[in-house]
Design an enzyme around this catalytic site. Structure first.
Site, mmCIF file in Angstrom:
data_model
loop_
_atom_site.group_PDB
_atom_site.id
_atom_site.type_symbol
_atom_site.label_atom_id
_atom_site.label_comp_id
_atom_site.label_asym_id
_atom_site.label_seq_id
_atom_site.Cartn_x
_atom_site.Cartn_y
_atom_site.Cartn_z
ATOM 1 N N TYR A 147 8.712 -43.394 21.280
ATOM 2 C CA TYR A 147 8.038 -42.127 20.972
ATOM 3 C C TYR A 147 6.884 -41.860 21.927
ATOM 4 O O TYR A 147 6.802 -40.791 22.540
ATOM 5 C CB TYR A 147 7.520 -42.095 19.520
ATOM 6 C CG TYR A 147 6.498 -41.009 19.381
ATOM 7 C CD1 TYR A 147 6.900 -39.688 19.309
ATOM 8 C CD2 TYR A 147 5.132 -41.297 19.465
ATOM 9 C CE1 TYR A 147 5.971 -38.666 19.281
ATOM 10 C CE2 TYR A 147 4.197 -40.278 19.449
ATOM 11 C CZ TYR A 147 4.620 -38.970 19.351
ATOM 12 O OH TYR A 147 3.709 -37.967 19.357
ATOM 13 N N ASP B 212 9.430 -38.015 16.425
ATOM 14 C CA ASP B 212 8.584 -38.680 15.426
ATOM 15 C C ASP B 212 8.975 -38.175 14.039
ATOM 16 O O ASP B 212 10.014 -37.536 13.865
ATOM 17 C CB ASP B 212 7.108 -38.390 15.714
ATOM 18 C CG ASP B 212 6.771 -36.934 15.478
ATOM 19 O OD1 ASP B 212 7.690 -36.096 15.443
ATOM 20 O OD2 ASP B 212 5.575 -36.630 15.306
ATOM 21 N N GLU C 258 -2.121 -40.475 21.509
ATOM 22 C CA GLU C 258 -0.837 -40.816 20.898
ATOM 23 C C GLU C 258 -0.932 -42.121 20.116
ATOM 24 O O GLU C 258 -0.345 -42.258 19.036
ATOM 25 C CB GLU C 258 0.252 -40.922 21.962
ATOM 26 C CG GLU C 258 0.603 -39.605 22.649
ATOM 27 C CD GLU C 258 1.070 -38.537 21.674
ATOM 28 O OE1 GLU C 258 1.481 -38.868 20.556
ATOM 29 O OE2 GLU C 258 1.005 -37.350 22.044
#
Length: 346
Positions: free
Chosen positions: A126, A144, A43
């Site tokens: 996020y 996102d 991520e």
DNA sequence: AAACCGGGGAT
DNA sequence: ATCCCAGGTTT
């Protein structure tokens, strides 16, 4: 929330997405695991970074730093070396700070909930949502750029994504689509749809599982969404460097922490006065990037200046390394490219 | 809320 | 040349 969405049940949209994802979802290395460490790394790497660009970095990073302990114990320079070429280098610095944080604050065990994950350095709403949903099944949408695009088009919603409050707005909207118990898969499904079908330009609406429900498609206005009023200001940046070379050795130093490329290595930004006179190559290498102008002049130090050359390293202003050794330091991509060109030169 | 932080691919 | 990408931090 806009009136047309009140009391509406959009769960069937989420289920359609899951069905599509089951068939057309991308086969990516980090899809095979639910190890929160690996999902976290991926991520962070893929923040503002396309999958194609970061895939190789991800694989090599995981191979070298397979778990929290190995990352926490690593030298910062080596972490930066593995980040070389990815950009946004504070991500790498924060990554290691967070690894240390997990060792000290969480006993070396990766935190298993949204709030604890959010407390990690470099982890925002996020990333915390993505890790906690994918690895721990928490019912939280990972909103996102893909979510903004997909949701704004499906509902022809002109909410301005430039506004900071739009994150909460689209998060609430996403919750209405998210099938219970499928948060992680749902989040991945939206990312894949946004990446492969609902693309920023030229979306492949004919292949979209949500086509018949998509308001923007029905109106022929997919290009108008998402609405983004803020324009990215382009700032001009000019950098001048000197590639000071003595035989096979060059001068390098670590950059400060208060600007771009923090803690990475660079060349001198002036010719050290002690080395004068020098032979300077007249044709300047001029590297043009999108919003940066970088010039590098080649400087050849006279052999009789050896003492002065070494004195620069003694004084601590620079390090003296061979061309080959320099490649083991983390340079910004343009400087790295320049070194590689010099190594290859006859 | 706005500025800042990279590099690369697509158009 | 412009946009945007599995965003976050700082001011």
């Amino acid at each position: 929330m806009k009136n047309y969405k009140q009391n509406a049940d959009f769960l069937y949209l989420g289920k359609a997405l899951l069905a599509w994802y089951g068939i057309y979802g991308r086969d990516l290395p980090f899809r095979k695991t639910k190890d929160p460490y690996k999902i976290w790394i991926c991520e962070i790497i893929f923040q503002q970074t396309r999958i194609q660009q970061g895939l190789d970095h991800y694989n090599k990073f995981i191979e070298r730093f397979p778990d929290v302990a190995s990352l926490a114990a690593a030298e910062t320079d080596e972490v930066l070396l593995y980040w070389k070429g990815l950009g946004y280098y504070s991500r790498a610095l924060n990554l290691q700070k967070a690894a240390v944080q997990i060792m000290t604050e969480f006993g070396g065990v990766f935190p298993d909930n949204y709030n604890d994950i959010l407390s990690l350095r470099g982890v925002g709403p996020y990333t915390a949502a993505a890790v906690s949903s994918i690895c721990f099944g928490m019912h939280i949408p990972a909103v996102d750029g893909n979510f903004y695009r997909v949701l704004s088009r499906v509902f022809a919603d002109d909410t301005d994504i430039s506004h900071s409050s739009s994150f909460a707005y689209f998060s609430e909207l996403a919750l209405r689509l998210m099938p219970p118990g499928e948060a992680g898969t749902f989040n991945e499904a939206v990312m894949d749809l946004g990446s492969e079908i609902c693309r920023p330009r030229n979306p492949l609406c004919d292949q979209c599982p949500l086509q018949k429900d998509c308001r923007a498609f029905q109106l022929g206005r997919t290009a108008e969404f998402p609405v983004k009023t803020k324009k990215t200001a382009v700032k001009e940046l000019k950098l001048t460097y000197y590639f000071v070379r003595f035989g096979n050795e060059i001068l390098i130093r670590r950059r400060a922490e208060d600007h771009i490329w923090k803690k990475l290595y660079e060349f001198p930004d002036e010719v050290p006065v002690n080395l004068l006179p020098v032979v300077m190559e007249t044709n300047t290498v001029y590297h043009k990037l999108s919003h940066r102008n970088l010039s590098i002049d080649f400087v050849d130090v006279f052999p009789e200046k050896r003492t002065e050359f070494e004195a620069l390293a003694q004084a601590g202003s620079y390090q003296i390394v061979t061309l080959e050794q320099s490649l083991l330091h983390s340079f910004p991509k343009p400087l790295e490219n320049y070194i590689a060109a010099q190594v290859a030169r006859p």
